[in-house]
Structures are given as C-alpha cells and as structure tokens.
Design a protein around this motif. Sequence first.
Motif, PDB file in Angstrom:
ATOM      1  N   UNK A 126      -5.979  45.073  39.259  1.00 17.06           N
ATOM      2  CA  UNK A 126      -5.980  43.773  39.064  1.00 17.06           C
ATOM      3  C   UNK A 126      -5.897  43.972  37.376  1.00 17.06           C
ATOM      4  N   UNK A 127      -6.553  44.721  36.674  1.00 15.41           N
ATOM      5  CA  UNK A 127      -6.457  44.794  35.324  1.00 15.41           C
ATOM      6  C   UNK A 127      -4.832  45.059  34.750  1.00 15.41           C
ATOM      7  N   UNK A 128      -4.296  46.134  35.464  1.00 14.14           N
ATOM      8  CA  UNK A 128      -2.853  46.067  35.049  1.00 14.14           C
ATOM      9  C   UNK A 128      -1.918  44.929  35.390  1.00 14.14           C
ATOM     10  N   UNK A 129      -2.349  44.289  36.632  1.00 14.43           N
ATOM     11  CA  UNK A 129      -1.567  43.084  36.729  1.00 14.43           C
ATOM     12  C   UNK A 129      -1.643  42.089  35.598  1.00 14.43           C
ATOM     13  N   UNK A 130      -2.946  41.694  35.314  1.00 14.96           N
ATOM     14  CA  UNK A 130      -3.174  40.717  34.356  1.00 14.96           C
ATOM     15  C   UNK A 130      -2.448  41.111  32.941  1.00 14.96           C
ATOM     16  N   UNK A 131      -2.356  42.356  32.698  1.00 12.43           N
ATOM     17  CA  UNK A 131      -1.633  42.615  31.417  1.00 12.43           C
ATOM     18  C   UNK A 131       0.041  42.969  31.621  1.00 12.43           C
ATOM     19  N   UNK A 132       0.352  42.539  32.972  1.00 16.46           N
ATOM     20  CA  UNK A 132       1.898  42.795  33.205  1.00 16.46           C
ATOM     21  C   UNK A 132       2.335  44.005  33.269  1.00 16.46           C
ATOM     22  N   UNK A 133       1.356  45.108  33.668  1.00 12.89           N
ATOM     23  CA  UNK A 133       1.721  46.444  33.567  1.00 12.89           C
ATOM     24  C   UNK A 133       1.889  47.038  35.203  1.00 12.89           C
ATOM     25  N   UNK A 134       2.896  47.918  35.144  1.00 16.70           N
ATOM     26  CA  UNK A 134       3.194  48.667  36.456  1.00 16.70           C
ATOM     27  C   UNK A 134       2.901  50.027  36.162  1.00 16.70           C
ATOM     28  N   UNK A 135       2.004  50.670  36.733  1.00 22.02           N
ATOM     29  CA  UNK A 135       1.746  52.060  36.571  1.00 22.02           C
ATOM     30  C   UNK A 135       2.550  53.004  37.496  1.00 22.02           C
ATOM     31  N   UNK A 136       2.844  54.133  36.927  1.00 22.32           N
ATOM     32  CA  UNK A 136       3.611  54.887  37.416  1.00 22.32           C
ATOM     33  C   UNK A 136       2.480  56.237  37.488  1.00 22.32           C
ATOM     34  N   UNK A 137       3.013  57.094  38.560  1.00 21.68           N
ATOM     35  CA  UNK A 137       2.578  58.396  38.927  1.00 21.68           C
ATOM     36  C   UNK A 137       2.629  59.420  37.736  1.00 21.68           C
ATOM     37  N   UNK A 138       1.211  59.804  37.057  1.00 24.24           N
ATOM     38  CA  UNK A 138       1.417  60.917  36.047  1.00 24.24           C
ATOM     39  C   UNK A 138       2.020  62.184  36.661  1.00 24.24           C
ATOM     40  N   UNK A 139       3.034  62.625  36.288  1.00 28.78           N
ATOM     41  CA  UNK A 139       3.357  63.895  36.646  1.00 28.78           C
ATOM     42  C   UNK A 139       2.622  65.261  35.910  1.00 28.78           C
ATOM     43  N   UNK A 140       2.751  66.406  36.661  1.00 30.81           N
ATOM     44  CA  UNK A 140       1.995  67.407  36.405  1.00 30.81           C
ATOM     45  C   UNK A 140       2.025  67.655  34.834  1.00 30.81           C
ATOM     46  N   UNK A 141       0.862  67.821  34.174  1.00 35.63           N
ATOM     47  CA  UNK A 141       0.838  67.645  32.657  1.00 35.63           C
ATOM     48  C   UNK A 141       1.759  69.021  32.160  1.00 35.63           C
ATOM     49  N   UNK A 142       1.578  69.947  32.836  1.00 34.64           N
ATOM     50  CA  UNK A 142       2.464  71.109  32.150  1.00 34.64           C
ATOM     51  C   UNK A 142       3.845  70.799  32.142  1.00 34.64           C
ATOM     52  N   UNK A 143       4.144  69.948  32.866  1.00 36.40           N
ATOM     53  CA  UNK A 143       5.879  69.548  32.917  1.00 36.40           C
ATOM     54  C   UNK A 143       6.115  68.376  31.994  1.00 36.40           C
ATOM     55  N   UNK A 144       4.975  67.738  31.130  1.00 37.82           N
ATOM     56  CA  UNK A 144       5.369  66.638  30.503  1.00 37.82           C
ATOM     57  C   UNK A 144       6.212  66.925  29.372  1.00 37.82           C
ATOM     58  N   UNK A 145       7.113  66.072  29.082  1.00 40.33           N
ATOM     59  CA  UNK A 145       7.751  66.154  27.942  1.00 40.33           C
ATOM     60  C   UNK A 145       8.406  64.951  27.296  1.00 40.33           C
ATOM     61  N   UNK A 146       8.160  63.802  27.592  1.00 36.55           N
ATOM     62  CA  UNK A 146       8.386  62.599  27.019  1.00 36.55           C
ATOM     63  C   UNK A 146       7.180  62.311  25.558  1.00 36.55           C
ATOM     64  N   UNK A 147       7.865  61.631  24.704  1.00 35.00           N
ATOM     65  CA  UNK A 147       6.888  61.313  23.526  1.00 35.00           C
ATOM     66  C   UNK A 147       5.755  60.327  23.940  1.00 35.00           C
ATOM     67  N   UNK A 148       4.631  60.725  23.676  1.00 34.77           N
ATOM     68  CA  UNK A 148       3.480  59.870  24.184  1.00 34.77           C
ATOM     69  C   UNK A 148       2.931  58.927  22.873  1.00 34.77           C
ATOM     70  N   UNK A 149       2.524  57.700  22.997  1.00 32.93           N
ATOM     71  CA  UNK A 149       2.255  56.799  21.862  1.00 32.93           C
ATOM     72  C   UNK A 149       0.603  56.611  21.932  1.00 32.93           C
ATOM     73  N   UNK A 150       0.183  56.476  23.305  1.00 31.95           N
ATOM     74  CA  UNK A 150      -1.194  55.992  23.316  1.00 31.95           C
ATOM     75  C   UNK A 150      -1.781  56.627  24.591  1.00 31.95           C
ATOM     76  N   UNK A 151      -2.969  56.902  24.576  1.00 32.83           N
ATOM     77  CA  UNK A 151      -4.021  57.211  25.549  1.00 32.83           C
ATOM     78  C   UNK A 151      -5.019  56.192  25.802  1.00 32.83           C
ATOM     79  N   UNK A 152      -5.323  55.803  26.889  1.00 34.83           N
ATOM     80  CA  UNK A 152      -6.450  54.662  27.113  1.00 34.83           C
ATOM     81  C   UNK A 152      -7.275  54.905  28.263  1.00 34.83           C
ATOM     82  N   UNK A 153      -8.697  54.705  27.904  1.00 34.16           N
ATOM     83  CA  UNK A 153      -9.861  55.337  28.978  1.00 34.16           C
ATOM     84  C   UNK A 153     -10.259  53.760  29.062  1.00 34.16           C
TER      85      UNK A 153
END
Length: 266
Positions: A126-153
Amino acid sequence: MSYGLIALDVDGTLLDDQHELAPETVDTIREVAAQGAEIVLCTGRAPFGAIPLMERMGLTGYVISHNGAAIVDATTREIVLQYQMDTRSLEPYISYCKENGVHFDVNTAFGLYVDQLEGLKLEVRSMYEAFLMEPLQLPRWADWSEPLVKFTAFGSMERLDEIYRDWSSWEQPFNMLRSGDFFIDLMHKQASKGEALHQLALRRGITPDAIMAIGNYYNDLSMLTYAGKGIAMANSPEEVKLAADEVTLSNNEQGVRHALIKYCLS
C-alpha cells in the motif's frame, strides 16, 4: 522579489495527507510558471513517482529525485546528475535489516528493488502504491552491477527511531536522514536536496537569492537553507520551521498555493 527557480517538495508539502493534489494549487503553479518561474519538484520519490505530477501540472523541466541523489529531465527521462553509492558499504545495513526483520529497498535512478517481492506485507504494498512505485525483485547481491542512488528502511516511527540510534553509532559512510516519519534513507555523502538544487541552479545560471524552496521535513532542511527564500509548511517539525525564513499553511490547507500567491503573484 522575482524568483527564477522554485523547488517544491511533494509529500507533506505539495500533496495533502491523502496524497492528493488540489486543482486550485495546480492553477496557481501554472500561473506562476507562465510568468517565467521554473518549477522543479524536489522529492524523496523516484522520478516515476514525481514526473506524472509534473505532467498533470503541464510542466516541463527537471525533477530532483531520491532526496537529491539524482536529477532527471522530466521530458526526456535523461539522468542529468546522479550520486552513486558504494554497494559494498551497504552490506552491513542490508544484513542488519534482514536479521531484524526490517523492510528495505534499494534504488537506481529509475528502479526500486525489494527482497522477497512475492512476500510483501499489505502495508508495504500500500505504501508503494501511494507513492506511485512499482517494486522489482532484488537480484542476488553478488550479481549487482547497476549504479545505486538510495537505500531506504521502512517501518513504524518507534522502530525507526531505534534503528536510527543504532546506525548513528556506526562509522557512517553515507548521508543518513529521516525522510519521513516511517523512512530512513541512506545516500552518497554529497547527495542532498540542497546540493542537487545548487547543481541545477549552476546549470541554469540562477543565483540562490532568486530561488524559493518549500518543504516540510528534515530531508528538506538543506534546500530550505540554500534557497534565498526557504518556506516551511505548518505541518513541519519545529526544527524545520526554525530553519526556514517563513512558515506557510499546512499541506492540508494548500500551503504551497498560499505561499506562491503571497510571494510570487502579489
């Protein structure tokens, strides 16, 4: 004073508590823009959560997203500037969240990724819907290669207060801030709304005294103090009000419209 650049926070500022944008506020923003002011949304949202609001208001230009970690052209979707995080330094925070059952997401300029997408709780979806966000599945961290700009808890206010205290005791490689009652954001040390607004102003040839910024929370402090006119919403915490030059009405009372009429149209 004539303002050439006006930076507007979105949630808790431009939108009311139901995440709605009042038609009267839209009309006032269009009138101010028609007189030559450049309107930029300066938000913790990702671009895809802010650009539809720009389009609804009939605006072109830029969105400062992810609390200043990325600047995006709202028309072309070009990433004008982004501050890339060190993914290795994020590993202790990810481990903490997993071990303590804290929901988190990681963000590229245009993508938002969560762990265990299929198991998201209703309140998180519901939180993601309110902020117009469509989450994707996080791939295996060891395989991550894209530039990250923010981490949110994300969690309850009380839980996040506890997490903030814990993380504040660590040697901090990131800019850590409360971007809302229920959020803690980590970004590159240089990333902030104020710094992104500064970088955009340099590109546009606009000096700070010709900039107005309107916001409501701790993540807005840097832009409120950078701008020549910093305006806090009535629903802001006291520290934010004290840092601002003026205080307008609340987000549920169309405080942005009130401020624009007072300082740009009077």
